[in-house]
Motif scaffolding. Sequence first.
Motif, mmCIF file in Angstrom:
data_model
loop_
_atom_site.group_PDB
_atom_site.id
_atom_site.type_symbol
_atom_site.label_atom_id
_atom_site.label_comp_id
_atom_site.label_asym_id
_atom_site.label_seq_id
_atom_site.Cartn_x
_atom_site.Cartn_y
_atom_site.Cartn_z
ATOM 1 N N ASP A 183 0.856 -1.227 -0.133
ATOM 2 C CA ASP A 183 -0.006 -0.040 -0.185
ATOM 3 C C ASP A 183 0.867 1.317 -0.147
ATOM 4 O O ASP A 183 0.303 2.119 0.264
ATOM 5 C CB ASP A 183 -1.183 0.071 1.138
ATOM 6 C CG ASP A 183 -2.028 -0.973 1.178
ATOM 7 O OD1 ASP A 183 -2.450 -1.248 0.081
ATOM 8 O OD2 ASP A 183 -2.276 -1.688 2.322
ATOM 9 N N GLY A 184 2.038 1.069 -0.149
ATOM 10 C CA GLY A 184 3.121 2.294 -0.207
ATOM 11 C C GLY A 184 3.421 2.664 1.124
ATOM 12 O O GLY A 184 3.676 3.831 1.187
ATOM 13 N N LEU A 185 3.191 1.898 1.886
ATOM 14 C CA LEU A 185 3.501 2.413 3.474
ATOM 15 C C LEU A 185 4.956 1.514 3.985
ATOM 16 O O LEU A 185 5.369 0.781 3.136
ATOM 17 C CB LEU A 185 2.254 1.925 4.275
ATOM 18 C CG LEU A 185 1.040 2.702 3.857
ATOM 19 C CD1 LEU A 185 -0.143 2.189 4.723
ATOM 20 C CD2 LEU A 185 1.179 4.117 3.956
ATOM 21 N N THR A 186 5.181 1.514 5.373
ATOM 22 C CA THR A 186 6.038 1.072 5.848
ATOM 23 C C THR A 186 5.601 0.288 7.311
ATOM 24 O O THR A 186 4.563 0.730 7.828
ATOM 25 C CB THR A 186 7.474 1.979 6.040
ATOM 26 O OG1 THR A 186 6.739 2.809 6.997
ATOM 27 C CG2 THR A 186 8.062 2.298 4.870
ATOM 28 N N VAL A 187 6.183 -0.604 7.600
ATOM 29 C CA VAL A 187 6.030 -1.141 8.886
ATOM 30 C C VAL A 187 6.032 -0.140 9.976
ATOM 31 O O VAL A 187 5.055 -0.321 11.143
ATOM 32 C CB VAL A 187 6.859 -2.232 9.496
ATOM 33 C CG1 VAL A 187 8.321 -1.680 9.860
ATOM 34 C CG2 VAL A 187 6.314 -3.341 10.426
ATOM 35 N N MET A 188 6.531 1.178 10.237
ATOM 36 C CA MET A 188 6.280 1.901 11.032
ATOM 37 C C MET A 188 4.830 2.534 11.058
ATOM 38 O O MET A 188 4.565 3.478 11.964
ATOM 39 C CB MET A 188 7.369 3.148 10.915
ATOM 40 C CG MET A 188 8.867 2.672 11.270
ATOM 41 S SD MET A 188 9.717 2.140 9.722
ATOM 42 C CE MET A 188 9.946 3.338 8.878
ATOM 43 N N GLU A 189 4.250 2.468 10.085
ATOM 44 C CA GLU A 189 3.015 3.157 9.767
ATOM 45 C C GLU A 189 1.780 2.061 9.867
ATOM 46 O O GLU A 189 0.776 2.473 10.317
ATOM 47 C CB GLU A 189 3.025 3.771 8.321
ATOM 48 C CG GLU A 189 4.216 5.103 8.089
ATOM 49 C CD GLU A 189 4.307 5.353 6.702
ATOM 50 O OE1 GLU A 189 4.040 6.459 6.218
ATOM 51 O OE2 GLU A 189 4.787 4.351 5.972
ATOM 52 N N THR A 190 2.074 0.894 9.507
ATOM 53 C CA THR A 190 1.161 0.010 9.519
ATOM 54 C C THR A 190 1.239 -0.845 10.964
ATOM 55 O O THR A 190 0.200 -1.177 11.435
ATOM 56 C CB THR A 190 1.156 -1.199 8.494
ATOM 57 O OG1 THR A 190 2.564 -1.923 8.885
ATOM 58 C CG2 THR A 190 1.226 -0.374 7.207
ATOM 59 N N ALA A 191 2.426 -0.792 11.586
ATOM 60 C CA ALA A 191 2.441 -1.340 12.745
ATOM 61 C C ALA A 191 3.287 -0.820 13.805
ATOM 62 O O ALA A 191 4.433 -1.375 14.023
ATOM 63 C CB ALA A 191 2.726 -2.845 12.634
ATOM 64 N N PRO A 192 3.010 0.582 14.157
ATOM 65 C CA PRO A 192 4.060 1.274 14.780
ATOM 66 C C PRO A 192 3.967 0.569 16.287
ATOM 67 O O PRO A 192 3.130 0.192 16.814
ATOM 68 C CB PRO A 192 3.466 2.811 14.978
ATOM 69 C CG PRO A 192 1.719 2.363 14.709
ATOM 70 C CD PRO A 192 1.786 1.333 13.767
ATOM 71 N N GLY A 193 5.320 0.783 16.644
ATOM 72 C CA GLY A 193 5.451 0.219 18.077
ATOM 73 C C GLY A 193 5.954 -1.510 18.060
ATOM 74 O O GLY A 193 6.198 -1.958 18.954
ATOM 75 N N SER A 194 5.884 -2.095 16.945
ATOM 76 C CA SER A 194 6.121 -3.353 16.649
ATOM 77 C C SER A 194 7.425 -3.646 16.768
ATOM 78 O O SER A 194 8.448 -2.782 16.715
ATOM 79 C CB SER A 194 5.386 -3.820 15.357
ATOM 80 O OG SER A 194 6.216 -3.483 14.147
#
Length: 213
Positions: A183-194
């Motif tokens: 979706d043009g995102l990163t894990v910091m945006e889809t799962a912050p704190g992971s």
Amino acid sequence: MSGRIITIAQQKGGSGKTTLAAHLAIALALDGARVALLDCDPQGSLGEWFEAREQTLGEDRTGLSFRTASGWGARREARSLARDYGFVVIDTPPKSDVESRPAIEAASLVAVPVQPTPIDLWATQPTLDMIAKEGTPSLLVINRAQSRAALTQEIGEAILALGHPAAETRLGNRVAFAASMGDGLTVMETAPGSKGAQEIAALAAELRRHLGD
């Protein structure tokens, strides 16, 4: 003062260069830096990611600038962007020293992603030789590491034995990294704190320290 240029280079395909480039760029941007991405890979995967990001967030809300270049044009474009941005992150093509060398030459630091397998380690040597020839500072990044696998520790020690500095931060073999890219995102945006987000943030901070930032 010109911005810092971070080139992601690895001649072996499938090392996770594009995913790493996107994630590092966003991590730096979330930390308040002005960041530009430069895609030098003719395959254009980073460009596809950026277009997906524009569709997901809107063209004015990507948090990044994006350019493409090829061959010797990469050096000129990177240095031009560095006059206006705090960081320029470059994604380079695999299997092509001709295309990668200008981006390595222009870099303040080259990050070399390496999967923890013997084959990946062997295949990394030509990239390290090219970096050494250009005299550019480099940092090996162990990617897709299985935390409990003895092979990871073995390969990590073997990489250190190469005489090239390696990042203390290792990126785990996490589905979330690749899944976020669709979706043009990163894990910091889809799962912050992971754990994945924490690893990327730690790696970005480590790179900044190596750059004296």
